[in-house]
Design an enzyme around this catalytic site. Structure first.
Site, PDB file in Angstrom:
ATOM      1  N   ARG A  36       2.312  -3.822  15.288  1.00 49.20           N
ATOM      2  CA  ARG A  36       2.442  -2.606  16.106  1.00 49.20           C
ATOM      3  C   ARG A  36       2.077  -2.422  17.442  1.00 49.20           C
ATOM      4  O   ARG A  36       3.026  -1.742  18.285  1.00 49.20           O
ATOM      5  CB  ARG A  36       1.355  -1.309  15.453  1.00 49.20           C
ATOM      6  N   LYS A 193       4.979   4.637  -9.711  1.00 46.65           N
ATOM      7  CA  LYS A 193       5.180   5.993 -10.144  1.00 46.65           C
ATOM      8  C   LYS A 193       6.031   6.997  -9.578  1.00 46.65           C
ATOM      9  O   LYS A 193       6.240   7.148  -8.441  1.00 46.65           O
ATOM     10  CB  LYS A 193       3.704   6.833 -10.017  1.00 46.65           C
ATOM     11  N   GLY A 350       5.066   0.763   2.982  1.00 46.15           N
ATOM     12  CA  GLY A 350       4.145  -0.422   2.845  1.00 46.15           C
ATOM     13  C   GLY A 350       4.556  -1.397   1.941  1.00 46.15           C
ATOM     14  O   GLY A 350       4.534  -2.645   2.461  1.00 46.15           O
ATOM     15  N   GLY A 373       4.220   6.810   5.654  1.00 38.97           N
ATOM     16  CA  GLY A 373       4.240   8.140   5.342  1.00 38.97           C
ATOM     17  C   GLY A 373       5.107   8.786   5.941  1.00 38.97           C
ATOM     18  O   GLY A 373       5.921   9.812   5.408  1.00 38.97           O
TER      19      GLY A 373
END
Length: 392
Positions: A36, A193, A350, A373
């Site tokens: 990063r 999920k 991720g 996110g």
């Protein structure tokens, strides 16, 4: 494109507030992964080359509005200086006085913004305090753009604002993937999920031509269609939801691809005995841990006839061999087509980044987002406050 870039701004002789994401892993006070930090270098370099003085704004971990010494950004400074090739002035406490002493082209880093409760509450007063330190605002932290925080949203509205190099690159890649893509478009969505990706799936069936569903999510769709998935990870209570998504896909003309064959085992562990069976032949005492070779060949065929790929999530339990085979093979097929100029490939999230790194193809994709996110919310079709604040 409703936002400006560094090329549209006059930076000469100006203090430039740059929101960056340098929330990097640290062990024993040392940065263990500089990815990063490395990615903000072009923005800082170009601001200095244009005569500006970059003042970096960032968060680290989750101190929840309190000063937590072990979450100080001071420990990031050595890695930052090495990446930038220059000294970095660390500023905590009295911002104004220290910033005023900076010379043209100096680089400064403010202390962890989240030490102040006004950051996460998007407090206008805190944003005004930050705005007083500079004359131009640059957001180079797409990964924080889904948060309406003082440094990403309120501050952007108080100064002439633009996107940094990394932010512009990210937004450009995502626009090519879902905003104005070359068709046909295929999306690969995996993960454990369905419940965590309902908004994503609902949005994608309206945007893409083919949707490949893998991982534990595929088990839920298989079960919803009447397939016995044995002891596999499966959200049986979401069967009706899965059928509704499939119905919506049929209405929009989006083809959903589920595994034709699967790799099953009785235990999820290294060296566990496994076998490949057709999806309708899963043993009652076994669990699905990966897609099979026939499924991968089908995905590869779809990739060959597509122009754009959006990827989020692995096709199987890629952390343990041999259940990484489908993800590796599909990723390598996508990388090969990208390398040949036949496919635009954009991936993020991720697990996705980890899976592509494991497959050794991250550098061969058109763009791999580290945003997590924010990448997911963009794919869900949601408005990102930090991006919206730049659009004017």
């Amino acid at each position: 494109m409703g936002w400006k870039t560094l090329d549209d701004m006059d930076l000469d002789g100006k203090r430039v507030l740059v929101r960056v994401d340098i929330n990097v892993p640290v062990e024993d006070g040392r940065v263990t992964d500089t990815t990063r930090i490395d990615r903000i270098v072009p923005t800082v370099r170009d601001i200095r080359a244009a005569g500006g003085t970059p003042i970096l704004l960032a968060h680290f971990d989750r101190p929840k509005g309190k000063v937590v010494p072990e979450m100080s950004l001071k420990q990031i400074v050595p890695a930052l200086e090495k990446a930038l090739g220059c000294d970095v002035t660390f500023i905590d406490g009295s911002y104004g006085e220290r910033v005023g002493a900076l010379g043209q082209g100096d680089v400064a880093l403010l202390e962890n913004l989240r030490f102040n409760p006004g950051e996460e509450s998007n407090d206008d007063g805190f944003a005004a305090r930050l705005a007083s330190l500079g004359e131009v605002y640059v957001n180079d932290a797409f990964s924080a753009a889904h948060r309406a925080h003082a440094s990403t949203e309120a501050l952007a509205r108080k100064l002439p604002a633009c996107a940094g190099r990394l932010m512009a690159e990210e937004l450009g890649a995502l626009d090519r993937a879902l905003g104005n893509p070359e068709r046909p478009v295929v999306a690969v969505v995996g993960g454990a999920k369905v419940s965590t990706k309902l908004d994503l799936l609902s949005n994608l069936v309206e945007k893409v031509d083919t949707l490949v569903i893998g991982g534990g999510m595929a088990n839920t769709f298989l079960a919803a269609s009447g397939v016995d998935v044995g002891k596999s990870l499966c959200e049986h209570d979401l069967a009706e939801t899965a059928r509704a998504i499939a119905s919506k896909a049929a209405e929009t003309g989006c083809e959903i691809l589920l595994p034709r064959d699967v790799v099953v085992a009785r235990a999820f562990e290294v060296g566990a005995d496994s076998e490949t069976v057709k999806t309708e032949d899963v043993p009652a005492d076994a669990m699905i841990l990966d897609a099979g070779p026939d499924s991968v060949a089908h995905v590869a065929d779809v990739l060959k006839r597509s122009k754009t790929l959006v990827w989020n999530g692995p096709l199987g339990a890629f952390e343990i061999e041999p259940f990484d085979a489908a993800t590796n093979a599909a990723a390598q097929a996508a990388a090969g087509l990208t390398k040949d100029g036949a496919l635009i490939s954009v991936a993020g999230g991720g697990d996705t980044v980890a899976a592509l790194n494991k497959a050794g193809v991250s550098k061969e994709f058109t763009y791999v987002s580290t945003a997590g996110g924010a990448f997911l919310e963009w794919m869900e079709g949601k408005t990102l406050p930090g991006v919206a604040a730049l659009e004017r």
